[in-house]
Design an enzyme around this catalytic site. Structure first.
Site, mmCIF file in Angstrom:
data_model
loop_
_atom_site.group_PDB
_atom_site.id
_atom_site.type_symbol
_atom_site.label_atom_id
_atom_site.label_comp_id
_atom_site.label_asym_id
_atom_site.label_seq_id
_atom_site.Cartn_x
_atom_site.Cartn_y
_atom_site.Cartn_z
ATOM 1 C CG ASP A 43 -23.638 -39.409 -12.379
ATOM 2 O OD1 ASP A 43 -23.797 -38.394 -12.672
ATOM 3 O OD2 ASP A 43 -22.556 -40.009 -12.216
ATOM 4 C CD GLU A 82 -24.575 -37.120 -17.107
ATOM 5 O OE1 GLU A 82 -24.131 -36.009 -17.095
ATOM 6 O OE2 GLU A 82 -24.212 -38.167 -16.435
HETATM 7 C C1 NOJ Z 1 -22.426 -36.385 -14.250
HETATM 8 C C2 NOJ Z 1 -23.046 -35.304 -13.004
HETATM 9 O O1 NOJ Z 1 -24.101 -34.710 -13.458
HETATM 10 C C3 NOJ Z 1 -21.787 -34.335 -12.723
HETATM 11 O O2 NOJ Z 1 -22.171 -33.599 -11.852
HETATM 12 C C4 NOJ Z 1 -20.648 -35.415 -12.052
HETATM 13 O O3 NOJ Z 1 -19.630 -34.734 -11.598
HETATM 14 C C5 NOJ Z 1 -20.270 -36.631 -12.902
HETATM 15 N N1 NOJ Z 1 -21.441 -37.377 -13.730
HETATM 16 C C6 NOJ Z 1 -19.514 -37.639 -11.943
HETATM 17 O O4 NOJ Z 1 -20.333 -38.433 -11.305
#
Ligand code: NOJ
Length: 588
Positions: free
Chosen positions: A243, A305
């Protein structure tokens, strides 16, 4: 009881309707994740096994047969760890356990082993940038300036309200005559700095205030987080989706991020995150992490991500020429780079670029943070037809593919109509400009029955979308031309046609503004043509002469075609075929 029985029956029906798909066969030496199909599960919304209105791990386990038969290679489960659920799991208070509302550690162990029995890999979401403010580390860290965890988060004294260079934005956040040390903003609105009276200091949070950023300059943090990853690797998980990985480090001098014209949808000044995102130090961590993960057998994988503006930026997430960081950073450009651009030119350009990366590309059109692609690329009238084109892009391109629960049945974005119904923090702070991400997180639609077969509860955590009587797995399995069956056909082809799995991609007829055409190379090449327009389009017959075998087509008139001559693609038509015993004219 009656309802429970109905759901059990429906689940049994889903299993008998679906045709089993073989696991991907990989050439020797290829890791399992190459050309794999990943399926993202938002556990709150996938399947509720205990009738409390919230999805859970046992609900996932109950649907593994379905996922296997659908043809998925791996599931990625978004955070299921204990959490106050301020950001629905992305605020973790214990990395080595399961939130009781999703089940127990034994449920997780059972899920992993049941998935493995079905040749399905299991990936967890690893949130390394921040913890919950209820994590014992932060509770300790915020209690005083001199506790053993005092340096585990990013703390700062702030500056005097009237210090030179303080921006009007900073001046909105005055505490005891001090303001945040710079202009950095939280993604969820407002200053990224939160005051803690006990320390007489601010802490940094890129996301919600309840998600304090860890201090990755402290080696103890890396050690603790790697230990958490090992905890799950030891239990058999096959990898992680990392993430917000680009945000681990911040500029130690805390320079202001450059301000751009205008304000964002949270009403804050637009900034370019030059000093709070993408700092080079993250790559050292990733190299060590890759080595740690690689010390386990079974080609465990790291997915990132990684929202990047272009493919050149993506290259560094693979680890440059050394390829010693992420195996699969997400290439989000085709799917999210130009959200409303449903055009052959856009996808030709962005997919051509995807093919330039030196690692395996991972393409993605849907996730839990963005409006569903069926709406983003839809025109309101031909949304399902366009979704079939998107499915073909996802599944016939040379890349690993990532889909999201609900996308293969055409679940739509169902955004709350009233502010009081919003659950997502981003929508609460951003309303009405930013209504949050609840719309793409509504319960999975399994059947046309009560609560779409998701739950037996009268009320579910987000309401089931009203279209569930027609848009659901059970009904779509029974309709030969449904979106779901189109996905299944393409997934089956991906497994049966080596060219679709490994073959290089060559774009043909490249000046055609309406039709995207590419060839997947191999001893048995495959050609894919897609009409992005609402008008019939004649095919470029110069690409192959002689006989063709149709592998899949969205329109019945193409199914029985044996030559290209005189072929026309209907509006939004997709045709996948194999030229046989013919001359190919590929030099274009
Ligand atoms: C990316 C995640 O996909 C999202 O859902 C989240 O709010 C933020 N990172 C913070 O962790």
């Amino acid at each position: 009881m009656k309802l429970v029985r109905r759901i059990v029956l429906a689940t049994a029906l889903l299993s008998t309707c679906a045709l089993a798909q073989p696991p991907s066969a990989h050439p020797a030496g290829e890791p399992w994740w190459k050309a794999a199909l990943f399926y993202e599960i938002y556990p709150r919304s996938f399947a509720d096994s205990n009738g409390d209105g919230v999805g859970d791990l046992n609900g996932i386990t109950q649907h593994l047969d379905y996922l296997q038969q659908f043809g998925v290679d791996a599931i990625w489960i978004t955070p299921m760890y204990p959490s106050p659920q301020v950001d629905f799991g992305y605020d973790i208070s214990n990395y080595e356990a399961v939130d009781p509302q999703y089940g127990s550690l034994s449920d997780m162990d059972r899920l992993i082993s049941a998935a493995h029995q079905r040749h399905l890999k299991v990936l967890l979401d690893m949130v390394l940038n921040h913890t919950s403010d209820r994590h014992p580390w932060f509770i300790a860290s915020s209690s005083s300036r001199d506790n053993p965890k005092s340096d585990w988060y990013v703390w700062n004294d702030g500056v005097d309200t009237h210090a030179p260079g303080v921006t009007p934005f900073q001046q909105r956040y005055v505490h005891d005559g001090r303001v945040p040390p710079n202009n950095w903003e939280s993604v969820f609105g407002g200053s990224a700095w939160q005051w803690v009276p006990a320390r007489h200091q601010f802490y940094y949070h890129r996301f919600y205030a309840q998600q304090p950023d860890l201090n990755w300059r402290n080696p103890a943090v890396e050690k603790a987080m790697f230990a958490a990853m090992r905890f799950w690797l030891d239990r058999g998980v096959d990898g992680f989706r990392l993430d917000a990985i680009s945000t681990l480090f911040e500029d130690p001098k805390l320079h202001n991020d450059p301000q751009l014209p205008g304000t964002n949808d949270q009403g804050d000044p637009n900034l370019r995150s030059q000093y709070s995102d993408n700092l080079p130090e993250v790559h050292d961590v990733l190299r060590r992490m890759r080595a740690m993960v690689q010390s386990y057998p079974g080609d465990r994988v790291l997915i990132g991500e990684t929202y990047t503006p272009d493919v050149a930026e993506l290259e560094k997430w693979y680890g440059g020429a050394r390829h010693d960081e992420l195996q699969l950073p997400m290439d989000t450009v085709p799917g999210f780079g130009d959200q409303a651009n449903f055009s052959a030119d856009w996808f030709r350009k962005s997919l051509q670029a995807s093919q330039q990366v030196t690692g395996e590309p991972l393409i993605v059109f849907d996730n839990h943070d963005n409006a569903r692609s069926i709406d983003r690329f839809g025109d309101g009238t031909h949304n399902v037809a366009r979704a079939k084109v998107i499915a073909a892009l996802l599944l016939t391109t040379r890349a690993s593919a990532l889909t999201y629960y609900g996308a293969p049945i055409g679940m739509v974005t169902s955004t709350p109509k009233r502010k009081q119904d919003v659950r997502d923090p981003q929508g609460i702070t951003g309303w009405p400009k930013n209504k949050g991400r609840d719309g793409e997180r509504t319960p999975m639609q399994w059947t046309p029955g009560f609560q779409a077969g998701f739950s037996t509860a009268q009320t579910t955590w987000l309401p089931v979308n009203g279209d569930y009587r027609t848009v659901n797995v059970q009904s779509e399995l029974q309709q030969p031309d449904s979106l779901l069956n189109w996905y299944r056909q393409l997934i089956a082809l991906r497994k049966s046609e080596p060219a679709l799995r490994d073959g290089a991609m060559q774009f043909l007829d490249t000046s055609n503004a309406n039709v995207l055409t590419f060839r997947r190379a191999g001893p048995q090449p495959v050609i894919v043509v897609m009409n992005f327009s609402n008008a019939p389009q004649p095919l470029d017959t110069s690409m192959a002469s002689g006989r063709v075998i149709t592998l899949a087509a969205t329109a019945s008139q193409l199914l029985h075609r044996t030559t290209l001559q005189g072929a026309t693609l209907p509006p939004y038509g997709v045709w996948v075929f194999k030229p046989v015993g013919v001359t190919l004219h590929m030099a274009r």
